[in-house]
Design a protein around this motif. Sequence first.
Motif, PDB file in Angstrom:
ATOM      1  N   ASN A  58       7.763   3.988  10.287  1.00 58.14           N
ATOM      2  CA  ASN A  58       7.910   4.051   9.131  1.00 58.14           C
ATOM      3  C   ASN A  58       9.058   2.916   8.516  1.00 58.14           C
TER       4      ASN A  58
ATOM      5  N   ARG B 257       2.116   0.004   4.378  1.00 55.24           N
ATOM      6  CA  ARG B 257       1.019   1.075   4.607  1.00 55.24           C
ATOM      7  C   ARG B 257      -0.467   0.308   4.783  1.00 55.24           C
TER       8      ARG B 257
ATOM      9  N   SER C 255      -7.068   4.660   8.431  1.00 55.06           N
ATOM     10  CA  SER C 255      -6.865   5.580   6.961  1.00 55.06           C
ATOM     11  C   SER C 255      -7.899   6.642   6.598  1.00 55.06           C
TER      12      SER C 255
ATOM     13  N   THR D 169       6.076  -2.842  -0.845  1.00 57.29           N
ATOM     14  CA  THR D 169       5.361  -2.291   0.371  1.00 57.29           C
ATOM     15  C   THR D 169       4.655  -3.521   1.005  1.00 57.29           C
TER      16      THR D 169
ATOM     17  N   ILE E 172       1.654  -4.339   3.412  1.00 59.19           N
ATOM     18  CA  ILE E 172       0.189  -4.030   3.503  1.00 59.19           C
ATOM     19  C   ILE E 172      -0.218  -4.428   4.744  1.00 59.19           C
TER      20      ILE E 172
ATOM     21  N   CYS F 220      -4.088  -1.141   4.400  1.00 66.31           N
ATOM     22  CA  CYS F 220      -4.846  -1.414   3.230  1.00 66.31           C
ATOM     23  C   CYS F 220      -6.230  -0.321   2.982  1.00 66.31           C
ATOM     24  N   HIS F 221      -6.574  -0.430   1.794  1.00 67.94           N
ATOM     25  CA  HIS F 221      -7.896   0.372   1.309  1.00 67.94           C
ATOM     26  C   HIS F 221      -8.826   0.220   2.414  1.00 67.94           C
TER      27      HIS F 221
END
Length: 278
Positions: free
Chosen positions: A215, A220, A228, A2, A4, A222-223
């Motif tokens: 997609n 994805r 997000s 994945t 990031i 990042c935190h």
Amino acid sequence: MTLISYAQNFEDIRLWRALKQFENGFYIDVGANHPTYDSVTRTFYDLGWTGINVEPMQNFHDALCQQRPNDINLQCVASDHAGELTFYGIPGTGLSTADPATAKARIDLGMDVRPHTVEARTLTSICEQYVHDRPIHFLKIDVEGHEETVLRGMDFTRWRPWIMLIETPWTRDQTWEHLVTDAGYHPVLFDGLNTFYLAEEHLNLKGAFDLPPGNLDGFRLCHGHALSHPVADVDPDTQRQLAAALQRAEYAEAELRAMQKSRAWRAIQKLKKTLRRA
């Protein structure tokens, strides 16, 4: 694996799409700011790339030195001449600037603008000292109104970044653009925050900018990314533990990706396949 994304507006994903076939690439980040938050280069660093970060703010420069030991981290301002100039810091933001008009506008808005003296260097001198003959895969410039002065300090006849992304106003009325186009760069995308320019000798990469990130790019956020969803109804201690665990996982994943892209790893995998066939 994945991918990031740390960048504010998927800049890293667009760049990775164009440049992912190149190992151990090189970047220059002018106005690098924080080494992780909203960083265009963090993804590339985690994947084994290195580069030069130009950042005059003391706290951000210290963080870059700590978190980017393989990069060249310069505490200075990129300009059209060497010497000293006044830099207008705005603590806790990415809005600091060397442009007096921009600084005044932010003072008028009530921002905490703190002028101080910093070292100025040209990009040409930085390239002479650190780049030498290696390719510059991309040059990012985010300097809050100081773009023209930065560009005037770069010799594009000697150093040819493949891709440039420069923060530009929504009105697209940047007076400095002729400096880029006259140097043989073509605007290929405006993403709402930045304009991406391709060197005419690398226009074969244009297709990577034709579609927005999606997609199939396999990434994805990042935190804690602004786009997000935040973690709701979790006590502070749990949030800190969660953040630390996610950071460890991200570091481990990045190290694994870098290892799998190394020549030694590929040689071992090739040897294993040979042994299986034998």
